[in-house]
Design a protein around this motif. Sequence first.
Motif, mmCIF file in Angstrom:
data_model
loop_
_atom_site.group_PDB
_atom_site.id
_atom_site.type_symbol
_atom_site.label_atom_id
_atom_site.label_comp_id
_atom_site.label_asym_id
_atom_site.label_seq_id
_atom_site.Cartn_x
_atom_site.Cartn_y
_atom_site.Cartn_z
ATOM 1 N N ILE A 191 80.926 -1.627 36.887
ATOM 2 C CA ILE A 191 79.865 -0.436 37.169
ATOM 3 C C ILE A 191 80.927 0.786 37.001
ATOM 4 O O ILE A 191 80.578 1.738 36.175
ATOM 5 N N THR A 192 81.915 0.934 37.852
ATOM 6 C CA THR A 192 82.858 2.186 37.555
ATOM 7 C C THR A 192 83.304 2.659 36.403
ATOM 8 O O THR A 192 83.555 3.565 36.002
ATOM 9 N N LYS A 193 83.718 1.273 35.849
ATOM 10 C CA LYS A 193 84.483 1.456 34.483
ATOM 11 C C LYS A 193 83.694 1.863 33.170
ATOM 12 O O LYS A 193 83.843 2.693 32.547
ATOM 13 N N ARG A 237 70.297 -5.482 42.106
ATOM 14 C CA ARG A 237 71.353 -4.834 42.848
ATOM 15 C C ARG A 237 72.327 -4.280 41.613
ATOM 16 O O ARG A 237 73.017 -2.852 41.946
ATOM 17 N N GLU A 238 72.686 -4.708 40.524
ATOM 18 C CA GLU A 238 73.547 -4.190 39.667
ATOM 19 C C GLU A 238 73.091 -2.851 39.130
ATOM 20 O O GLU A 238 73.793 -1.631 38.972
ATOM 21 N N LEU A 239 71.743 -2.558 38.772
ATOM 22 C CA LEU A 239 71.279 -1.565 38.326
ATOM 23 C C LEU A 239 71.270 -0.248 39.519
ATOM 24 O O LEU A 239 71.578 0.759 39.192
ATOM 25 N N MET A 240 70.728 -0.843 40.451
ATOM 26 C CA MET A 240 70.559 0.350 41.549
ATOM 27 C C MET A 240 72.157 0.773 41.785
ATOM 28 O O MET A 240 72.352 1.937 42.065
ATOM 29 N N SER A 241 73.118 -0.140 41.916
ATOM 30 C CA SER A 241 74.523 0.292 42.190
ATOM 31 C C SER A 241 74.961 1.287 40.916
ATOM 32 O O SER A 241 75.701 2.544 41.155
ATOM 33 N N PHE A 242 74.536 1.020 39.807
ATOM 34 C CA PHE A 242 74.983 1.651 38.793
ATOM 35 C C PHE A 242 74.363 3.113 38.828
ATOM 36 O O PHE A 242 75.194 4.181 38.344
ATOM 37 N N VAL A 243 73.089 3.137 38.955
ATOM 38 C CA VAL A 243 72.537 4.522 39.001
ATOM 39 C C VAL A 243 72.988 5.336 40.223
ATOM 40 O O VAL A 243 73.232 6.639 40.130
#
Length: 508
Positions: free
Chosen positions: A326-328, A283-289
Amino acid sequence: MPQPPVGAKVSHVQESEWEIFRTLITHDDRNSYYVVSSDASGSWEDTAVKSESLSAIGFNTKSAYYMTHNGFTSACRKSEQVRQLNTLFFDLDCHDRGLQETRAIVSQTLDTLKQAVGGGTLPQPTMTIDTGRGVQLFYVLTRSIPYRVSANGQVNIKSVKLFENVQKRMASLLDSVVSSIKGISVDRATFDVSRVSRIPGTFNAKAGRYASLCNYSFDALYSLSKLSGLIPARAEQPNCKTNLKRAFKKTSSIINYQPLLKSRLTKIIELQKLRNYNCEGNRELMSFVFYNTAVQVYPHEIAQQKLSSFNNNFINPLNISELNGITKSVDSVTNMRGEQGYYLIGANRLRELLAMTLKEEVAINFFESKRSVLRKEAKRITKEKRDQRNARIVTLYRQGSHTYASIAKQVMCSVRTVATVISSYKQNQHQRVLVNLTRYNKKVLDACNFLSYEFKKCLLSQSPRFLVTSSYCSSLTETLPASVSVTLAWEGFCLAIRRFIYNQRLVQ
């Protein structure tokens, strides 16, 4: 021709201006050469030095001095030798005017530029220099742009095109700002990347005065994307006299890649759906990408809204603090092109970050044809089978009771293949690496202490052709076979460690 005052000496103010100038220009130096041109010897001469040696250059108060504002790979000041682009340079020059009229035009230009900056029409220049007969503006980049990307002179086309695009738009903006002042305009001949600019604090004989640093700011550093966003839209409007075909010609900028970026967003959403929105562990990497791609297409507010919607589709969405992290991370980065606010991620790296399987790549057609994906997978499977076959051939050969023909029959390959594999194995076994480890003891010590037991076990089980003989590694060699007596080079040691970690899965 006007001369400086008799007995004039370089003042502390002039030295300070020179120091500020060279510090800002070379703040992100890449070990480049910078060329200083002067007529101190009676004829023009170029002196090429590295950035750390610029401070040692002395000035003659009766001479003119210029310096390149981009870095070069050698002492030769030619465009094909440029290594890095440090700044966008603009020369507002006044020609064919008397000294008094020239000074009046320059003073009016400086006032007009100051008003434009104060009113938000013009971005704040990093440096503004009064040359005596004109004005020089510098917009120094936060990170210099590599002009050459290979030893054979290949130009970094995408970044350089974006640099040229922003430079032309900024020149048009400056023309519109000073359009009411007669006798001064932007000299576009100075757009050549190998050009020089007058050094503040040095004497301009034609103007009869010293060039001066009017204002500067160490905080006014820009990325190309940021500077492009600060140029008002009206500065981008084509001239009414421009050819219609040229007016609608696309410029080389990040905008050109929006269709690709929007397609990436669609693929990521399709992947989320394909995984039934249960993406635990990814989830984290998918949201980051997803956010890193969205922020290149939409304004930050809209990109954050789309990220929130994307996250809410997960069965177990990320919490607010994780999304803010992630946004930061994305918003604060400056990529290799000197642009702030997003990472540069290629398709192959995206596959790794998204942990995509072959089935998923084929299902969503992830920027590669189904045939290409299947061919790549077939090659991987073939290589894996070949490695397994070769390992079995070596194992049978080491048993000592099989002929080449019997090995070929058991492995189901040709005798020639068996001979080739065994020949390669023998060559590797007999190759001696005789490099003493004494000089590497500091590097080896930590690795040996960390892997003392596990690595020793691995060496025994795999019968390696390398043996550590350094005094710091003696604990590893106590139980090794006496027949293995080849000194281990540092490179071989690293290779063995990597092989061990890979096989034993110590690093997750």
